[in-house]
Design an enzyme around this catalytic site. Structure first.
Site, PDB file in Angstrom:
ATOM      1  N   ARG A   1       0.840  -1.192   0.000  1.00  0.00           N
ATOM      2  CA  ARG A   1       0.000   0.000   0.000  1.00  0.00           C
ATOM      3  C   ARG A   1       0.880   1.249   0.000  1.00  0.00           C
ATOM      4  NH1 ARG A   1      -3.498  -2.616  -1.607  1.00  0.00           N
ATOM      5  NH2 ARG A   1      -5.540  -3.055  -0.715  1.00  0.00           N
TER       6      ARG A   1
ATOM      7  N   HIS B   1      -0.263   0.160  -9.681  1.00  0.00           N
ATOM      8  CA  HIS B   1      -1.061  -0.705  -8.793  1.00  0.00           C
ATOM      9  C   HIS B   1      -1.673  -1.885  -9.564  1.00  0.00           C
ATOM     10  CE1 HIS B   1      -3.529  -0.721  -4.814  1.00  0.00           C
ATOM     11  NE2 HIS B   1      -3.417  -1.952  -5.283  1.00  0.00           N
TER      12      HIS B   1
HETATM   13  P1  NDP Z   1      -2.141 -11.396   5.153  1.00  0.00           P
HETATM   14  O1  NDP Z   1      -3.133 -10.821   6.090  1.00  0.00           O
HETATM   15  O2  NDP Z   1      -2.312 -12.813   4.713  1.00  0.00           O
HETATM   16  O3  NDP Z   1      -0.666 -11.294   5.790  1.00  0.00           O
HETATM   17  C1  NDP Z   1      -0.238 -10.163   6.467  1.00  0.00           C
HETATM   18  C2  NDP Z   1       1.148 -10.435   7.047  1.00  0.00           C
HETATM   19  O4  NDP Z   1       1.652  -9.212   7.597  1.00  0.00           O
HETATM   20  C3  NDP Z   1       1.143 -11.462   8.184  1.00  0.00           C
HETATM   21  O5  NDP Z   1       2.282 -12.281   8.118  1.00  0.00           O
HETATM   22  C4  NDP Z   1       1.208 -10.586   9.440  1.00  0.00           C
HETATM   23  O6  NDP Z   1       1.815 -11.203  10.555  1.00  0.00           O
HETATM   24  C5  NDP Z   1       2.094  -9.461   8.931  1.00  0.00           C
HETATM   25  N1  NDP Z   1       1.919  -8.260   9.759  1.00  0.00           N
HETATM   26  C6  NDP Z   1       0.798  -7.533   9.982  1.00  0.00           C
HETATM   27  N2  NDP Z   1       1.049  -6.519  10.821  1.00  0.00           N
HETATM   28  C7  NDP Z   1       2.357  -6.612  11.148  1.00  0.00           C
HETATM   29  C8  NDP Z   1       3.214  -5.858  11.980  1.00  0.00           C
HETATM   30  N3  NDP Z   1       2.766  -4.798  12.683  1.00  0.00           N
HETATM   31  N4  NDP Z   1       4.506  -6.233  12.101  1.00  0.00           N
HETATM   32  C9  NDP Z   1       4.975  -7.324  11.422  1.00  0.00           C
HETATM   33  N5  NDP Z   1       4.197  -8.080  10.604  1.00  0.00           N
HETATM   34  C10 NDP Z   1       2.914  -7.726  10.465  1.00  0.00           C
HETATM   35  O7  NDP Z   1      -2.089 -10.423   3.897  1.00  0.00           O
HETATM   36  P2  NDP Z   1      -1.783 -10.774   2.364  1.00  0.00           P
HETATM   37  O8  NDP Z   1      -0.474 -11.463   2.298  1.00  0.00           O
HETATM   38  O9  NDP Z   1      -2.943 -11.443   1.749  1.00  0.00           O
HETATM   39  O10 NDP Z   1      -1.711  -9.308   1.716  1.00  0.00           O
HETATM   40  C11 NDP Z   1      -0.810  -8.327   2.174  1.00  0.00           C
HETATM   41  C12 NDP Z   1      -1.161  -6.974   1.574  1.00  0.00           C
HETATM   42  O11 NDP Z   1      -0.829  -6.937   0.196  1.00  0.00           O
HETATM   43  C13 NDP Z   1      -2.642  -6.605   1.577  1.00  0.00           C
HETATM   44  O12 NDP Z   1      -3.051  -6.151   2.853  1.00  0.00           O
HETATM   45  C14 NDP Z   1      -2.721  -5.530   0.515  1.00  0.00           C
HETATM   46  O13 NDP Z   1      -2.542  -4.267   1.102  1.00  0.00           O
HETATM   47  C15 NDP Z   1      -1.545  -5.845  -0.401  1.00  0.00           C
HETATM   48  N6  NDP Z   1      -1.977  -6.217  -1.754  1.00  0.00           N
HETATM   49  C16 NDP Z   1      -1.534  -5.469  -2.816  1.00  0.00           C
HETATM   50  C17 NDP Z   1      -1.888  -5.798  -4.102  1.00  0.00           C
HETATM   51  C18 NDP Z   1      -1.379  -5.037  -5.280  1.00  0.00           C
HETATM   52  O14 NDP Z   1      -1.823  -5.270  -6.402  1.00  0.00           O
HETATM   53  N7  NDP Z   1      -0.425  -4.135  -5.125  1.00  0.00           N
HETATM   54  C19 NDP Z   1      -2.749  -6.954  -4.367  1.00  0.00           C
HETATM   55  C20 NDP Z   1      -3.147  -7.671  -3.195  1.00  0.00           C
HETATM   56  C21 NDP Z   1      -2.763  -7.318  -1.930  1.00  0.00           C
HETATM   57  P3  NDP Z   1       1.175 -12.496  11.250  1.00  0.00           P
HETATM   58  O15 NDP Z   1       1.452 -13.636  10.290  1.00  0.00           O
HETATM   59  O16 NDP Z   1       1.941 -12.656  12.496  1.00  0.00           O
HETATM   60  O17 NDP Z   1      -0.269 -12.222  11.422  1.00  0.00           O
HETATM   61  C1  OXD Z   2      -5.899  -5.683  -3.234  1.00  0.00           C
HETATM   62  C2  OXD Z   2      -5.335  -4.787  -4.255  1.00  0.00           C
HETATM   63  O1  OXD Z   2      -5.834  -5.377  -2.042  1.00  0.00           O
HETATM   64  O2  OXD Z   2      -5.622  -4.966  -5.458  1.00  0.00           O
HETATM   65  O3  OXD Z   2      -6.426  -6.739  -3.617  1.00  0.00           O
HETATM   66  O4  OXD Z   2      -4.572  -3.884  -3.918  1.00  0.00           O
END
Ligand code: NDP
Ligand code: OXD
Length: 314
Positions: free
Chosen positions: A229, A277
Site C-alpha cells: 500500500r 497498482h
Molecule cells: P495477510 O493478512 O495474509 O498477511 C499479512 C502479514 O503481515 C502477516 O504475516 C502478518 O503477521 C504481517 N503483519 C501484519 N502486521 C504486522 C506488523 N505490525 N509487524 C509485522 N508483521 C505484520 O495479507 P496478504 O499477504 O494477503 O496481503 C498483504 C497486503 O498486500 C494486503 O493487505 C494488501 O494491502 C496488499 N496487496 C496489494 C496488491 C497489489 O496489487 N499491489 C494486491 C493484493 C494485496 P502475522 O502472520 O503474524 O499475522
Molecule cells: C488488493 C489490491 O488489495 O488490489 O487486492 O490492492
C-alpha cells in the site's frame, strides 16, 4: 435475500454478470436497481462511498473485492459486528509472486544500472552477485509473503521473513515482532513490502528504515520493492534515499496518492520503477466464484472463511 454490488472504478456490470451465473437464483443487485434495503444480506464492496452501508439492517457480511481491507476498515460508517470477508485467491497470489520475482531478479541483475548505461552508451562491466549472495527480506509473511518467499528460496536467494508472530517456512530465516525489525533490516539487501496497512505499519518505509538495510553486497546499495500500500511509504524519504545513494533503486506499485500525480519526481528518477497498482488484481472470474461459493455455503449454515480481524486491522 440478495447480494448488492457497491464497486467504484471497476466494471460493476461485468462483475454482476459473473455473480449471476455463479449464484443461479440468488438475486444480484446493482445500486441503480430498485430494491428493499431489508432484503440485502451481503454487500460486495470496493472503495465504497460514505453512505454505502447506511440503512442496511440485515447484513450478514461485507465481501471485499480487495485482498487488502485497510480502506474498508477506515470507512466512517462500517456497520459494527458485521463480518468482513477478504479475497484470497491462488491466481492473485501467483501474480504477486510474479511481480516480486520480476522486481527482485531485475535488481539483483543490476538491470536499472544497465538501462541507464545503455541510454548513455556506456560499456561498463559490473558483475552482478549471484542470487545466492543476496538476501531478500520480506515484510509480511501472510498469504502473499509466504508464497513469494518460497519461490525466491527456490531461485537460490537467501530469504528473511518478518511478521508479527513467528512463521515457519522452509529455508526462510524468521524474524517476528518489532524487537527483531532492526536485525531483519541489517540482514537484508532487497526489502520487499507485503504488509497490510494498519496503524502499526503506516509509514514503515521511511528514511530511518532504509538506513538500516545491509550495504556492501548489492552493488550501489540496497533496494526497496513496495507492492502493498502507498500508505506504507514516505515518498519524500524514498526520493531522498534514491538521490543520496541510501537506496540504489526502488520498484513501487503503490503510492501515497493514486493515480500517482503527474508532477511526482518518482516518475522520472532513473532508479525508480513505477507500475500503476497492478501487481496482483482480483479477477472477476475467480472473485465471483470464490464469493458466490462463500455466500451459498454461509446461507447453508457453514462458517465464513478469511474473515478480517477488525482489532488487528487485517
Ligand atoms: P495477510 O493478512 O495474509 O498477511 C499479512 C502479514 O503481515 C502477516 O504475516 C502478518 O503477521 C504481517 N503483519 C501484519 N502486521 C504486522 C506488523 N505490525 N509487524 C509485522 N508483521 C505484520 O495479507 P496478504 O499477504 O494477503 O496481503 C498483504 C497486503 O498486500 C494486503 O493487505 C494488501 O494491502 C496488499 N496487496 C496489494 C496488491 C497489489 O496489487 N499491489 C494486491 C493484493 C494485496 P502475522 O502472520 O503474524 O499475522
Ligand atoms: C488488493 C489490491 O488489495 O488490489 O487486492 O490492492
Amino acid at each position: 435475500m440478495a447480494l448488492l454490488l457497491h464497486l467504484a472504478d471497476v466494471n460493476e456490470h461485468a462483475w454482476a454478470e459473473r455473480f449471476r451465473s455463479a449464484l443461479g437464483n440468488y438475486p444480484v443487485l446493482l445500486r441503480s436497481d430498485s430494491y428493499d434495503p431489508d432484503d440485502i444480506r451481503y454487500i460486495f464492496a470496493w472503495k465504497p462511498s460514505d453512505d454505502a452501508f447506511d440503512g442496511f439492517n440485515h447484513l450478514k457480511a461485507v465481501l471485499s473485492l480487495g485482498a487488502g481491507v485497510d480502506a474498508l476498515l477506515q470507512h466512517p460508517r462500517l456497520p459494527e459486528g458485521v463480518p468482513i470477508v477478504r479475497f484470497v485467491d491462488d491466481e492473485l497470489t501467483q501474480c504477486m509472486s510474479d511481480y516480486v520475482i520480476a522486481s527482485v531478479t531485475m535488481h539483483q541483475r543490476l538491470f536499472s544500472r544497465y538501462a541507464a548505461h545503455q541510454k548513455a552508451r556506456i560499456w561498463s562491466q559490473l558483475y552482478p552477485p549471484p542470487a545466492t549472495a543476496i538476501s531478500v527480506g520480506i515484510m509480511g509473511m501472510g498469504q502473499l509473503g509466504v508464497d513469494a518467499a518460497r519461490k525466491l528460496v527456490m531461485l537460490g536467494f537467501k530469504v528473511n521473513g518478518w511478521s508479527r508472530t513467528e512463521k515457519h517456512v522452509d529455508g526462510v530465516t524468521r524474524y517476528a515482532g518489532d524487537e527483531t525489525f532492526d536485525a531483519f533490516l541489517g540482514a537484508t539487501d532487497i526489502l520487499v513490502n507485503l504488509l497490510p496497512l494498519t496503524a502499526d505499519t503506516r509509514g514503515i518505509l521511511n528514511y530511518a528504515t532504509f538506513k538500516k538495510l545491509r550495504r556492501g553486497t548489492l552493488i550501489g546499495g540496497p533496494v526497496v520493492v513496495n507492492a502493498a500500500r502507498g500508505g506504507h511509504q514516505k515518498e519524500a524519504d524514498i526520493i531522498k534515499a534514491l538521490e543520496d545513494g541510501t537506496l540504489s533503486a526502488a520498484s513501487l506499485d503503490v503510492f501515497e496518492t493514486e493515480p500517482l500525480p503527474k508532477d511526482s519526481p518518482l516518475w522520472t528518477l532513473e532508479n525508480c520503477f513505477v507500475t500503476p497498482h497492478i501487481a496482483a488484481i482480483s479477477s472477476e472470474r475467480n472473485g465471483a466464484r470464490y464469493f458466490s461459493q462463500m455466500l451459498l455455503d454461509h446461507e447453508a449454515g457453514k462458517p465464513l472463511r478469511n474473515v478480517v480481524d477488525r482489532e488487528r486491522g487485517y
